[in-house]
Design an enzyme around this catalytic site. Sequence first.
Site, PDB file in Angstrom:
ATOM      1  N   ASP A 183       0.860  -1.293  -0.075  1.00  0.00           N
ATOM      2  CA  ASP A 183       0.133  -0.105  -0.005  1.00  0.00           C
ATOM      3  C   ASP A 183       0.707   1.457  -0.039  1.00  0.00           C
ATOM      4  O   ASP A 183       1.593   1.388   0.708  1.00  0.00           O
ATOM      5  CB  ASP A 183      -1.084   0.043   1.334  1.00  0.00           C
ATOM      6  CG  ASP A 183      -2.001   1.110   1.359  1.00  0.00           C
ATOM      7  OD1 ASP A 183      -2.874   1.043   0.744  1.00  0.00           O
ATOM      8  OD2 ASP A 183      -1.732   2.152   2.194  1.00  0.00           O
ATOM      9  N   GLU A 246       1.505  -0.729  -4.896  1.00  0.00           N
ATOM     10  CA  GLU A 246       0.750   0.509  -5.308  1.00  0.00           C
ATOM     11  C   GLU A 246       1.386   1.699  -5.059  1.00  0.00           C
ATOM     12  O   GLU A 246       1.806   2.230  -3.844  1.00  0.00           O
ATOM     13  CB  GLU A 246      -0.597   0.613  -4.310  1.00  0.00           C
ATOM     14  CG  GLU A 246      -1.444   1.857  -4.738  1.00  0.00           C
ATOM     15  CD  GLU A 246      -2.161   2.532  -3.727  1.00  0.00           C
ATOM     16  OE1 GLU A 246      -3.325   3.112  -3.997  1.00  0.00           O
ATOM     17  OE2 GLU A 246      -1.627   2.486  -2.540  1.00  0.00           O
TER      18      GLU A 246
HETATM   19  C1  NOJ Z   1      -4.286   3.014  -0.537  1.00  0.00           C
HETATM   20  C2  NOJ Z   1      -5.546   2.611  -0.389  1.00  0.00           C
HETATM   21  O1  NOJ Z   1      -6.189   1.849  -1.483  1.00  0.00           O
HETATM   22  C3  NOJ Z   1      -6.450   3.400   0.223  1.00  0.00           C
HETATM   23  O2  NOJ Z   1      -7.838   2.946   0.419  1.00  0.00           O
HETATM   24  C4  NOJ Z   1      -6.127   3.727   1.690  1.00  0.00           C
HETATM   25  O3  NOJ Z   1      -6.803   4.972   1.941  1.00  0.00           O
HETATM   26  C5  NOJ Z   1      -4.583   4.260   1.517  1.00  0.00           C
HETATM   27  N1  NOJ Z   1      -3.737   3.841   0.679  1.00  0.00           N
HETATM   28  C6  NOJ Z   1      -4.095   4.594   2.938  1.00  0.00           C
HETATM   29  O4  NOJ Z   1      -3.656   3.493   3.437  1.00  0.00           O
END
Ligand code: NOJ
Length: 479
Positions: A183, A246
Amino acid sequence: MRADPVVYQVYPRSFQDSDGDGTGDLDGVRARLGHVARLGADAVWLSPIHPSPGADLGYDIADFDDVDVLLGGMAAWERLRAEADRLGLALLLDLVPCHTSIAHPWFRARPDFYFWRDAPANNWRSAFGGSAWVRDGDTGRFFLSSYFPEQADLDWRNPAVVAAMQGVVRRWRERGAAGFRLDALQGLLKDPELRDDPPAACAPVLPTHPEHAALDHVRSQNAPDVGEALAALRTAAGTDAWLVGEVFLPTALLRPYLGPLDAAFALELLHTRVEPAPLRAAIAAAYATGKAAWVLSNHDFARLATRAGRANERVLAMLLLTLPGPVFIYQGDEIGLGEGPGAEEPVDRFGRDAHRHPMQWDASPSGGFTTGEPWLPLVDPPARSVAAQEEDRGSLLWLYRDLIALRPELGPGLAFRDSAPGTLVLERGAHLVVLNLGGAPAPAPAAGELRLPTSPAAALEPGRIAPHSGWIARRSPWV
Ligand code: NOJ
């Protein structure tokens, strides 16, 4: 896991409820895993499953080493894992390495894990707006928080943080996770001196909160040595783990992240206009990195069917599933689930619940999702459901299955041909993929053997493609 998996994203609280509390859970996921296997996917990515107060619906983690009781606890994970093994599906967990919930015991017990200061140390902004420095009511001091105030950033320049997160990764590998979706990696490592971010010189490539977009995040994010931190995660995960990042940055900035990862999401593609030229440019740039993971929708942004428009949902499915490399499908996209009404604040604090409505398994009012009151209403089960589309060989669901089944035969490489306005033409080895996003018939290359059309009418006229249609054909030797 294969190098080019089809990964199905499960948002656990909206997939299947097994106990009637209106919220999806892991026994529910287990009960529906056959749907994913039948689609032909190789793996499931589970959005976070750990205990969480829910400020960011699981992305605020209070214990990395357990499973939320709301989702069935650790025993439900074990059952899910056994079923995934039986079906030959790999399980990818969502690793949130950059922050924890302020309810995590580390937050009080290990202040050295976080960024604590007597006053805000700089001008950094939260991704959700406002200062990234949050005043703690207990101590009167400030901690860094790049998202909601209930999420505190971890300091990855502290070796103890790295070691702690490596332990988390190792233990989940032992519990059967085949890999991780990592993430928000753009914020993993920050400027060592926490210097101010300068004002932004231009509009952001990826959508962000206007207050966040006002700064150029060259200090708060995207530190040049981030590869070292990622290498530590790779070491813990093992060479055979599958890691997709991500990294919420434009494609041009992904390079320092890619070494230790198997893939990084091509997020510019997800955010680009659904028109041939920008789609082609976003795909070409991501493909050139050699590590693109293709994605057109997820739990954070408008659903594919709504964003692309109903007319082009089949064309976009064909585009996504003919790209070479890993592909991610967000639950519900395979039946064309669209945006719902979402929820008001304080339930939904950043306007994202509209993308998170429950799966529609059948046409009943509850969509077969729950026997109770769903945490978010169903969007339109009478209009679209897995059960109804199962019965219809011409449905979107069957197109997804057919596309996934054909993928391994498409052949290596990717090249674009120049093509008529409104269209995209891709060469994949011995195959040609022709897509018409426009509302009028368009000239198309001569097809060899037709392998798969988006609909029976797509390729009826030789040398032309029908509006909002696509087809895959073996290339004829003379074109
Ligand atoms: C990306 C995630 O997909 C999202 O849902 C989240 O709010 C943020 N990162 C923070 O973890």
